[in-house]
Design a protein around this motif. Structure first.
Motif, mmCIF file in Angstrom:
data_model
loop_
_atom_site.group_PDB
_atom_site.id
_atom_site.type_symbol
_atom_site.label_atom_id
_atom_site.label_comp_id
_atom_site.label_asym_id
_atom_site.label_seq_id
_atom_site.Cartn_x
_atom_site.Cartn_y
_atom_site.Cartn_z
ATOM 1 N N SER A 94 5.838 25.870 -24.212
ATOM 2 C CA SER A 94 6.046 26.797 -25.321
ATOM 3 C C SER A 94 5.330 28.102 -25.006
ATOM 4 C CB SER A 94 5.544 26.221 -26.646
ATOM 5 O OG SER A 94 4.137 26.051 -26.644
ATOM 6 N N GLY A 100 9.576 26.623 -31.094
ATOM 7 C CA GLY A 100 9.693 25.293 -30.508
ATOM 8 C C GLY A 100 9.420 25.265 -29.016
ATOM 9 N N TYR A 101 10.019 24.286 -28.383
ATOM 10 C CA TYR A 101 9.780 24.026 -26.973
ATOM 11 C C TYR A 101 11.028 24.234 -26.126
ATOM 12 C CZ TYR A 101 5.948 21.049 -28.837
ATOM 13 O OH TYR A 101 4.841 20.555 -29.492
ATOM 14 N N PHE A 103 12.421 22.033 -23.065
ATOM 15 C CA PHE A 103 12.175 20.722 -22.468
ATOM 16 C C PHE A 103 12.725 20.649 -21.051
ATOM 17 C CE2 PHE A 103 10.584 17.922 -25.786
ATOM 18 C CZ PHE A 103 10.904 18.600 -26.955
ATOM 19 N N MET B 34 13.802 23.856 -37.123
ATOM 20 C CA MET B 34 14.632 23.935 -35.932
ATOM 21 C C MET B 34 15.559 22.727 -35.831
ATOM 22 S SD MET B 34 11.486 24.984 -33.472
ATOM 23 C CE MET B 34 10.355 24.110 -34.549
ATOM 24 N N TYR B 36 17.509 20.673 -32.659
ATOM 25 C CA TYR B 36 17.711 20.487 -31.236
ATOM 26 C C TYR B 36 18.944 19.603 -31.025
ATOM 27 C CZ TYR B 36 13.064 22.289 -30.036
ATOM 28 O OH TYR B 36 11.970 23.087 -29.853
ATOM 29 N N GLY B 43 17.419 16.529 -21.596
ATOM 30 C CA GLY B 43 16.359 16.915 -22.499
ATOM 31 C C GLY B 43 16.905 17.615 -23.727
ATOM 32 N N PRO B 44 16.160 17.585 -24.838
ATOM 33 C CA PRO B 44 16.597 18.327 -26.031
ATOM 34 C C PRO B 44 16.637 19.824 -25.741
ATOM 35 C CG PRO B 44 14.824 16.767 -26.553
ATOM 36 C CD PRO B 44 14.908 16.851 -25.065
ATOM 37 N N LEU B 46 17.052 23.663 -27.766
ATOM 38 C CA LEU B 46 17.009 24.314 -29.074
ATOM 39 C C LEU B 46 18.384 24.865 -29.431
ATOM 40 C CD1 LEU B 46 15.177 25.171 -31.434
ATOM 41 C CD2 LEU B 46 14.768 27.309 -30.189
ATOM 42 N N GLY B 99 1.079 30.853 -28.610
ATOM 43 C CA GLY B 99 2.134 30.032 -28.029
ATOM 44 C C GLY B 99 2.020 28.551 -28.312
ATOM 45 N N GLN B 101 2.286 25.187 -30.207
ATOM 46 C CA GLN B 101 3.052 24.750 -31.370
ATOM 47 C C GLN B 101 2.926 23.245 -31.527
ATOM 48 O OE1 GLN B 101 6.969 26.329 -31.859
ATOM 49 N NE2 GLN B 101 6.525 28.107 -30.590
ATOM 50 N N VAL B 103 4.776 20.623 -33.012
ATOM 51 C CA VAL B 103 6.097 20.400 -33.567
ATOM 52 C C VAL B 103 6.211 18.966 -34.067
ATOM 53 C CG1 VAL B 103 8.576 20.475 -33.119
ATOM 54 C CG2 VAL B 103 7.050 22.080 -31.947
#
Lengths: 112, 115
Positions: A94, A100-101, A103, B34, B36, B43-44, B46, B99, B101, B103
């Motif tokens: 991040s 968010g991220y 991945f 969010m 995803y 991978g997930p 966004l 930066g 987070q 989540v």
């Protein structure tokens, strides 16, 4: 998964052996995370890093250790793998001002 | 009780249907929401994000937040077989300027769009 890669993609290992998973990023982000994803549990945070040599535990850290010697690399080690650690492991990053991220593609680990 | 509840499905719909995916949450501190999308063995990624209450539209996707009810939704119009994936809701209390987070994720709803 631009900017973040995981290796290996698949791994089968025996109970009691050490295993190291690698996450590499090219985004120069300060924060990196290791998650595991399991049916019925979703994504669970194992460890995260907020800088070189700076790490902290997540909610499911028992049996796992991490290291970060360079900004771009975050390693996850299973000291002595157990069958309960069979899972899909995701690395994430991040950055400031981002939601968010991002991945990686994941590592599918099977402990037999 | 989990902080975020999401029905894992699976949800099967015919191509062209309107899909509604939902999450409820208990922590009133969450302000950023969010969605995803995660394809099988990937991978997930966004898909959409919103701040506070209201709607946000992006093509065939609409994200909706109702903070008074602690309920968020993702609507997919004219669903396509390529929309077949697992959809995870996620939320955070604030954006950290540095930066970091923390989540909180829902468990994910598996969607299958049948041609």
């Amino acid at each position: 998964d631009a900017g973040i890669t995981q290796s290996p993609r698949h791994k089968v290992t025996e109970t009691g052996t050490p295993v190291t998973l690698r996450c590499h990023q090219t985004e120069n982000h300060r924060y990196m995370y290791w998650y595991r994803q399991d049916p019925g549990h979703g994504l669970r945070l194992i460890h995260y890093s907020y800088g070189v040599k700076d790490t902290d535990k997540g909610e499911v850290s028992d049996g796992y250790s991490v290291s970060r010697s360079k900004t771009e690399d975050f390693l996850l080690t299973l000291e002595s793998a157990t069958s309960s650690q069979t899972s899909v492991y995701f690395c994430a990053i991040s950055g400031p001002g981002l939601y968010g991220y991002t991945f990686g593609s994941g590592t599918r680990l099977t402990v037999v | 009780q989990k902080e975020v509840e999401q029905d894992p499905g699976p949800l099967s719909v015919p191509e062209g249907a309107i899909v509604s995916l939902n999450c409820t949450y208990s922590n009133s501190a969450f302000q950023y929401f969010m969605w995803y999308r995660q394809y099988s063995r990937k991978g997930p990624e966004l898909l959409m994000y919103t701040y506070s209450s209201g709607n946000k539209e992006d093509g065939r996707f609409t994200a909706q937040v109702d903070k008074s009810s602690k309920y968020i939704s993702l609507f997919i119009r004219d669903s396509q077989p390529s929309d077949s994936a697992t959809y995870l809701c996620a939320m955070i209390p604030r954006l950290n300027s540095g930066g970091y987070q923390k989540v909180t994720f829902g468990i994910g709803t598996k969607l299958q769009v049948i041609p």
